[in-house]
Design an enzyme around this catalytic site. Structure first.
Site, mmCIF file in Angstrom:
data_model
loop_
_atom_site.group_PDB
_atom_site.id
_atom_site.type_symbol
_atom_site.label_atom_id
_atom_site.label_comp_id
_atom_site.label_asym_id
_atom_site.label_seq_id
_atom_site.Cartn_x
_atom_site.Cartn_y
_atom_site.Cartn_z
ATOM 1 N N LEU A 517 0.807 -1.249 -0.035
ATOM 2 C CA LEU A 517 -0.205 0.057 -0.077
ATOM 3 C C LEU A 517 0.775 1.075 -0.002
ATOM 4 O O LEU A 517 0.419 2.311 -0.320
ATOM 5 C CB LEU A 517 -0.774 -0.106 1.257
ATOM 6 C CG LEU A 517 -1.946 -0.995 1.246
ATOM 7 C CD1 LEU A 517 -2.793 -1.278 2.538
ATOM 8 C CD2 LEU A 517 -2.936 -0.884 0.405
ATOM 9 N N GLY A 518 1.866 1.181 0.650
ATOM 10 C CA GLY A 518 2.852 2.313 0.598
ATOM 11 C C GLY A 518 4.044 2.010 1.545
ATOM 12 O O GLY A 518 4.239 1.127 1.861
ATOM 13 N N GLN A 519 4.937 3.250 1.448
ATOM 14 C CA GLN A 519 6.211 2.994 2.157
ATOM 15 C C GLN A 519 6.514 4.307 2.794
ATOM 16 O O GLN A 519 6.114 5.517 2.188
ATOM 17 C CB GLN A 519 7.221 2.630 1.109
ATOM 18 C CG GLN A 519 8.724 2.874 1.624
ATOM 19 C CD GLN A 519 9.451 1.621 1.455
ATOM 20 O OE1 GLN A 519 9.216 0.892 0.544
ATOM 21 N NE2 GLN A 519 10.448 1.274 2.241
ATOM 22 N N GLY A 520 6.671 4.393 4.135
ATOM 23 C CA GLY A 520 7.029 5.333 4.787
ATOM 24 C C GLY A 520 8.229 5.517 5.523
ATOM 25 O O GLY A 520 9.143 4.421 5.272
ATOM 26 N N PHE A 522 8.959 4.752 8.502
ATOM 27 C CA PHE A 522 9.173 3.513 9.554
ATOM 28 C C PHE A 522 9.045 2.193 8.933
ATOM 29 O O PHE A 522 9.004 1.379 9.599
ATOM 30 C CB PHE A 522 8.180 3.821 10.538
ATOM 31 C CG PHE A 522 8.204 4.992 11.265
ATOM 32 C CD1 PHE A 522 9.069 5.593 11.925
ATOM 33 C CD2 PHE A 522 6.968 6.242 11.104
ATOM 34 C CE1 PHE A 522 9.173 6.853 12.722
ATOM 35 C CE2 PHE A 522 7.145 7.400 11.718
ATOM 36 C CZ PHE A 522 8.361 7.693 12.670
ATOM 37 N N VAL A 525 3.933 -0.887 4.283
ATOM 38 C CA VAL A 525 2.364 -1.173 4.403
ATOM 39 C C VAL A 525 2.006 -2.094 3.583
ATOM 40 O O VAL A 525 2.092 -1.844 2.266
ATOM 41 C CB VAL A 525 1.814 0.018 4.675
ATOM 42 C CG1 VAL A 525 0.465 -0.256 5.482
ATOM 43 C CG2 VAL A 525 2.493 1.057 5.665
ATOM 44 N N LYS A 539 2.189 -3.264 8.618
ATOM 45 C CA LYS A 539 2.938 -2.397 8.741
ATOM 46 C C LYS A 539 4.190 -3.111 8.812
ATOM 47 O O LYS A 539 4.434 -3.433 10.387
ATOM 48 C CB LYS A 539 2.778 -1.064 9.620
ATOM 49 C CG LYS A 539 4.076 -0.068 9.494
ATOM 50 C CD LYS A 539 3.646 1.120 9.986
ATOM 51 C CE LYS A 539 3.958 2.166 9.200
ATOM 52 N NZ LYS A 539 3.021 3.275 9.187
ATOM 53 N N ASP A 636 4.637 13.939 13.070
ATOM 54 C CA ASP A 636 4.684 13.827 11.551
ATOM 55 C C ASP A 636 3.230 13.686 10.652
ATOM 56 O O ASP A 636 2.951 12.819 10.226
ATOM 57 C CB ASP A 636 5.331 12.336 11.213
ATOM 58 C CG ASP A 636 5.725 12.269 9.712
ATOM 59 O OD1 ASP A 636 5.578 13.328 9.216
ATOM 60 O OD2 ASP A 636 6.072 11.357 9.103
#
Ligand SMILES: *[C@@H]1O[C@H](CO)[C@@H](O)[C@H](O)[C@H]1NC(C)=O
Ligand SMILES: *[C@@H]1O[C@H](CO)[C@@H](O)[C@H](O)[C@H]1NC(C)=O
Ligand SMILES: *[C@@H]1O[C@H](CO)[C@@H](O)[C@H](O)[C@H]1NC(C)=O
Ligand SMILES: *[C@@H]1O[C@H](CO)[C@@H](O)[C@H](O)[C@H]1NC(C)=O
Ligand SMILES: *[C@@H]1O[C@H](CO)[C@@H](O)[C@H](O)[C@H]1NC(C)=O
Ligand SMILES: *[C@@H]1O[C@H](CO)[C@@H](O)[C@H](O)[C@H]1NC(C)=O
Ligand SMILES: *[C@@H]1O[C@H](CO)[C@@H](O)[C@H](O)[C@H]1NC(C)=O
Ligand SMILES: *[C@@H]1O[C@H](CO)[C@@H](O)[C@H](O)[C@H]1NC(C)=O
Ligand SMILES: *[C@@H]1O[C@H](CO)[C@@H](O)[C@H](O)[C@H]1NC(C)=O
Ligand SMILES: *[C@@H]1O[C@H](CO)[C@@H](O)[C@H](O)[C@H]1NC(C)=O
Ligand SMILES: *[C@@H]1O[C@H](CO)[C@@H](O)[C@H](O)[C@H]1NC(C)=O
Ligand SMILES: *[C@@H]1O[C@H](CO)[C@@H](O)[C@H](O)[C@H]1NC(C)=O
Length: 828
Positions: A517-520, A522, A525, A539, A636
């Protein structure tokens, strides 16, 4: 192929209420169990039926492990009224709706004995759960009318609790059997008392006690042999105190058993050896027995010969007896306490805090000590304050010290009140005379001790490591979170589950890119679907969190406690080796940035929806700052961290991540990005200092983005003003604030509301944190049409920070709610 929908619902009904779909796990009105028939729980873990213990010929209705060859009975119904001499009886759901054991002549030997409403009488069923719990339910719903877990025999299974109703004194406790042959209530019981300590008691008094609860959510140990963890979780409110036993999910059978000689045994089933093994047993050493050294005496765990001594300032009550080794008389003070300024405190380290503490509430260390000094009958105080604790605890004592143990591994500091003449000549660091100059030393000493305790207490159960063997291997931890209701939170406390890594791999198709779904900053996901069909967001944290397992667990427990409709729910976790994975609820509409900044989709977010989102974010943030148990600064907050549920309600995600990744990581490197350019307040970006006002700044930026549908880009110190913020200011100054609105939704907007939002946004992004409103003021300003708002200052940020900013804010810039209210009262 498409399932006809009634079939699907039937299927779902059957899988969720499996026991109702087959006769095996349940008993209904009129059905009977007798002879050697049994009821088996749905997962075949437990069986219920009649048995004869040991060499007895009496028969009892009991629950035992179904798959363990040697019959291990964990609960007995008619323990006081057996079926004598092999006579046969029945177990049934009687006409009055209760579960009953009847003998051959239909005499009631045992009954669940609750009053069932007339309409439900023909409708109750008994169900044997896989936890070993026998429950009585109305067949139409899942609320338990009665459960065997509330009436333990001698065994505490995972999920069971001992508890005390602080109002009525009613308790849930375990009682030992009389003998192997006779399950009737024996001499000992295991309970929790009003000082929040576990006790084994017999008629003659306390036999053993645990130390007083020190405020941490749970006390537990990782059992290395079997790779499981078990916990005792304390929860308490004004009504009731619970201590719940829980165990990591995929573990072998384990239980606490109170044996007939008063030992509490932790037993675990070893499949490979086909036997129950005793992992721990308490009391174990001389000092474990309650009040071994008499009133005011002290038992020294480190001493092999003379275990009893009198504390400094005390002497044996009857010296001749004491010298003979008869310690039952205890000790008395050499000098009686006079209630004046001549008192001081002497610190004792690593002690098992004495019995019968009085909880003074949520005091600070200094308040705790002051409370003791104020009360002439107070003889000692102790204080505990852990990061991740449910509460700080200040305890005072009045009168005798009973069950005082020294050199107690993982014990606490106790400050004993003494006449200052007794303190002369005793080491400065332990000697706490009531003089102002000492206060600083005390405070420093306490903080240092607190830190030590936090580290030392990790994997102790009742202050002892249960297992010394084995490496720290992969572990699967489960924490049952049964905290009381959180202010502003959901009514029901959630259950935090743990998952094995293999489950998570299956759920995410081995973390496939397709599911990503995404990357952040931390970690990444992934979307996943749990075996029960629930969609979740998984996550996978990057491995550099720099935290130990225990700290990490504490953080998770803490974050799981944060519950608010505008925060993403943490459902569970998985910790295995270096993998740390969090499982969150999945939100179908993804994140706000995907809608807000996409020209093809932004018009879907009409003004009404956007305003609702703004309010939701503000509420979530207020909760984090003010109403949660621990203050959380998000650090954040940005559009991509706002997720939207099916009804476009916003939920803040990634809160608490900054805590988990350590508080001192202020620099924004790509690995551990805390904060995102464009949202960072100047003081955070430039000095690395943050406060709730830095979150307010990010909220202001986000608010302007939501209004305009434009992304704020920019970075200090390159830009003096963030572009979007500068643009908003310009429009505002020219009285054209309404023009900031995203053109694609202009028709749907309420101009007054838009102008108000721009105004609030500009207040939030002021350079000086002191000038920015708090979140409660923000909510007040947004929610009150008539509120008169202060004028924002121009958002110009000096690239070179003023050194030593001593900003005294004028009244005008102090936006407490009260003052805003005052302004409202002025005639308009
Ligand atoms: C117990 O069950 C077995 C069959 O499983 C049966 O053969 C036996 O007779 C039963 N014994 C009693 C006492 O009912
Ligand atoms: C049952 O009786 C036998 C023989 O009398 C004895 O050896 C055994 O220990 C007894 N078992 C129990 C549980 O009392
Ligand atoms: C059980 O049997 C014994 C003899 O076997 C007898 O003395 C006793 O009274 C019986 N008890 C009951 C309750 O029937
Ligand atoms: C009780 O029943 C068992 C079998 O169920 C039998 O072996 C035993 O002899 C019986 N004892 C008595 C006293 O009737
Ligand atoms: C049911 O409870 C009442 C009191 O609440 C008690 O008097 C009665 O003896 C109990 N009955 C049984 C069968 O335990
Ligand atoms: C329960 O069942 C009995 C007989 O089966 C019947 O007489 C009674 O009316 C029923 N009660 C209710 C509330 O349905
Ligand atoms: C339970 O369901 C039955 C049939 O569906 C209905 O007749 C009965 O009133 C329900 N009872 C309750 C207490 O809801
Ligand atoms: C104690 O446990 C019971 C049952 O799980 C629960 O209903 C109750 O709310 C708990 N009390 C507290 C103070 O957590
Ligand atoms: C108590 O004994 C342990 C080991 O036996 C030792 O490490 C510790 O230093 C001792 N503590 C004191 C205060 O003597
Ligand atoms: C132990 O000492 C107490 C007084 O401290 C005395 O009353 C008691 O009788 C003594 N017990 C024995 C066994 O001597
Ligand atoms: C001192 O503390 C005890 C226990 O909390 C309390 O009963 C007593 O009233 C207090 N005395 C004063 C003077 O406050
Ligand atoms: C223990 O010490 C307290 C004073 O701290 C005193 O009031 C009490 O009488 C002592 N207990 C005994 C049994 O002497």
């Amino acid at each position: 192929m498409v399932w006809p929908s009634p079939l699907i619902s039937l299927f779902i009904l059957c899988s969720s209420l499996l026991p109702l779909c087959s006769g095996k796990y349940r008993i209904t009105a009129g059905e009977t169990i007798s002879g050697n028939h049994t009821i088996i729980s749905a997962g075949e873990t437990f069986a219920l039926g009649f048995f004869s213990p040991g060499n007895s010929t009496n028969r009892y209705l009991g629950i035992w492990y179904n798959n363990i060859p040697q019959q291990t009975v964990v609960w007995v119904a008619n323990r006081e009224a057996p079926l004598f001499n092999n006579s046969s009886g029945v177990f049934t759901v009687a006409d009055d709706g209760n579960l009953m054991v009847l003998d051959g002549s239909k005499k009631v030997l045992w009954s669940s004995n609750i009053s069932v409403a007339d309409v439900d009488k023909n409708n109750t069923i008994g169900l044997l759960m896989d936890s070993g719990n026998l429950v009585l339910r109305n067949s139409n719903n899942t609320a338990d009318l009665w459960q065997s877990f509330d009436y333990p025999s001698d065994t505490i299974l995972p999920g069971m609790r001992v508890s005390l109703n602080l109002k009525t004194g009613q308790s849930i406790h375990a009682t030992s059997w009389i003998s192997e042959d006779d399950p009737a209530p024996g001499e000992f019981n295991l309970a929790i008392d009003g000082s929040l300590q576990l006790l084994t008691r017999r008629s003659s008094g306390t036999y053993w006690r645990s130390e007083t609860w020190d405020g941490r959510l749970s006390v537990g140990a990782l059992e290395n042999i079997n790779n499981y963890a078990f916990y005792l979780t304390y929860t308490v409110n004004d009504e009731e105190a619970n201590v719940t036993f829980s165990l990591s999910r995929d573990s072998m059978p384990a239980m606490f058993k109170l044996d007939r000689s008063g030992q509490i045994e932790l037993l675990s089933w070893f499949e490979s050896e086909n036997q129950w093994k005793l992992l721990s047993s308490i009391p174990e050493e001389a000092c474990d027995f309650f009040n071994q050294c008499g009133p005011n005496g002290s038992c020294d765990r480190n001493s092999s010969s003379l275990i009893c001594k009198c504390l400094e300032g005390f002497e044996p009550k009857v010296l001749t007896e004491w010298e003979k080794g008869n310690w039952s008389g205890g000790c008395v003070r050499r000098k009686k306490l006079s209630c004046d300024n001549t008192n001081g405190f002497l610190r004792f380290e690593s002690v098992k805090l004495p019995d019968q503490s009085i909880s003074m509430g949520d005091f600070s260390m200094t308040e705790c000590r002051a409370a003791c000094l104020r009360n002439c009958s107070c003889t000692a105080y102790a204080f505990s304050n852990f990061s991740g604790a449910v509460t700080t605890r200040c305890l005072n004592w009045v009168g005798d010290f009973n069950d005082f143990v020294q050199n107690y591994s993982g014990g606490h500091d106790l400050y004993v009140r003494l006449d200052s003449s007794e303190l002369v000549g005793i080491g400065e660091t332990r000697n706490v005379i009531d003089k102002n100059r000492r206060r600083v030393i005390i405070a420093v000493a306490t903080v240092a001790c607190g830190v030590l305790l936090m580290g030392a207490l990790g994997y102790f159960l009742w202050r002892r490591r249960l297992s010394k063997e084995g490496e720290e291997a992969e572990s699967i931890l489960e924490v049952n979170n049964r905290g009381s209701q959180v202010l502003g939170g959901e009514a029901n406390a959630s259950e935090l589950s743990t998952f094995s890594f293999s489950t998570i791999q299956a759920v995410t198709q081995n973390f496939s890119e397709v599911n990503k779904l995404g990357q952040g900053g931390f970690g990444s996901v992934y979307k996943g679907i749990l075996p029960d069909g629930q969609e979740v967001a998984v996550k996978r944290l990057s491995k550099k969190s720099g935290q130990g397992l225990e700290e990490f667990m504490n953080e998770i427990k803490l974050i799981a406690k944060l519950q608010h409709r505008n925060l993403v729910r943490l459902l569970g976790c998985c910790i295995q080796g270096t993998e740390k994975i969090l499982i969150y609820e999945y939100l179908p509409n993804k994140s706000l940035n995907k809608l807000l900044f996409d020209p093809t989709k932004q018009s879907d977010l009409d003004w009404c929806k956007r305003y609702n989102i703004v309010e939701g974010i503000a509420q979530g943030l207020l909760y984090l700052h003010k109403h949660s148990r621990v203050k959380v600064i998000h650090r954040d907050l940005k559009a991509s961290n706002i997720l939207l549920d099916g009804d476009m309600n916003p939920k803040i995600s990634d809160f608490g991540m900054a805590r988990m990744f350590g508080a001192n990581q202020t620099e924004a490197n790509t690995d551990r990005l805390v904060g995102t350019f464009g949202y960072m307040s100047p003081e955070y970006a430039l000095d690395g200092t943050f406060s709730e006002k830095s979150d307010v700044f990010s909220f202001g930026v986000l608010l302007l983005e939501i209004i305009s549908g434009k992304k704020n880009t920019g970075m200090y110190p390159t830009n003096q003003t963030l572009p979007l913020v500068g643009y908003a200011w310009q429009l505002w100054r020219e009285d054209r604030a309404a023009e900031l609105i995203d053109p694609s939704i202009r028709e749907t907007c309420l101009e007054n509301q838009v102008v108000k939002c721009v105004h609030v946004g500009l207040l939030c992004v002021q350079e000086d944190p002191v000038d920015r409103p708090t979140m409660s003021s923000v909510i007040f300003m947004l929610g009150n049409e008539s509120a008169i708002l202060p004028m924002p200052r121009e958002p110009l940020f000096s690239a070179v920070r003023r050194s030593a900013t001593v900003t005294s804010s004028s009244n005008l810039n102090d936006y407490s709610i009260n003052q805003v209210t005052l302004t409202m009262e002025q005639p308009r």
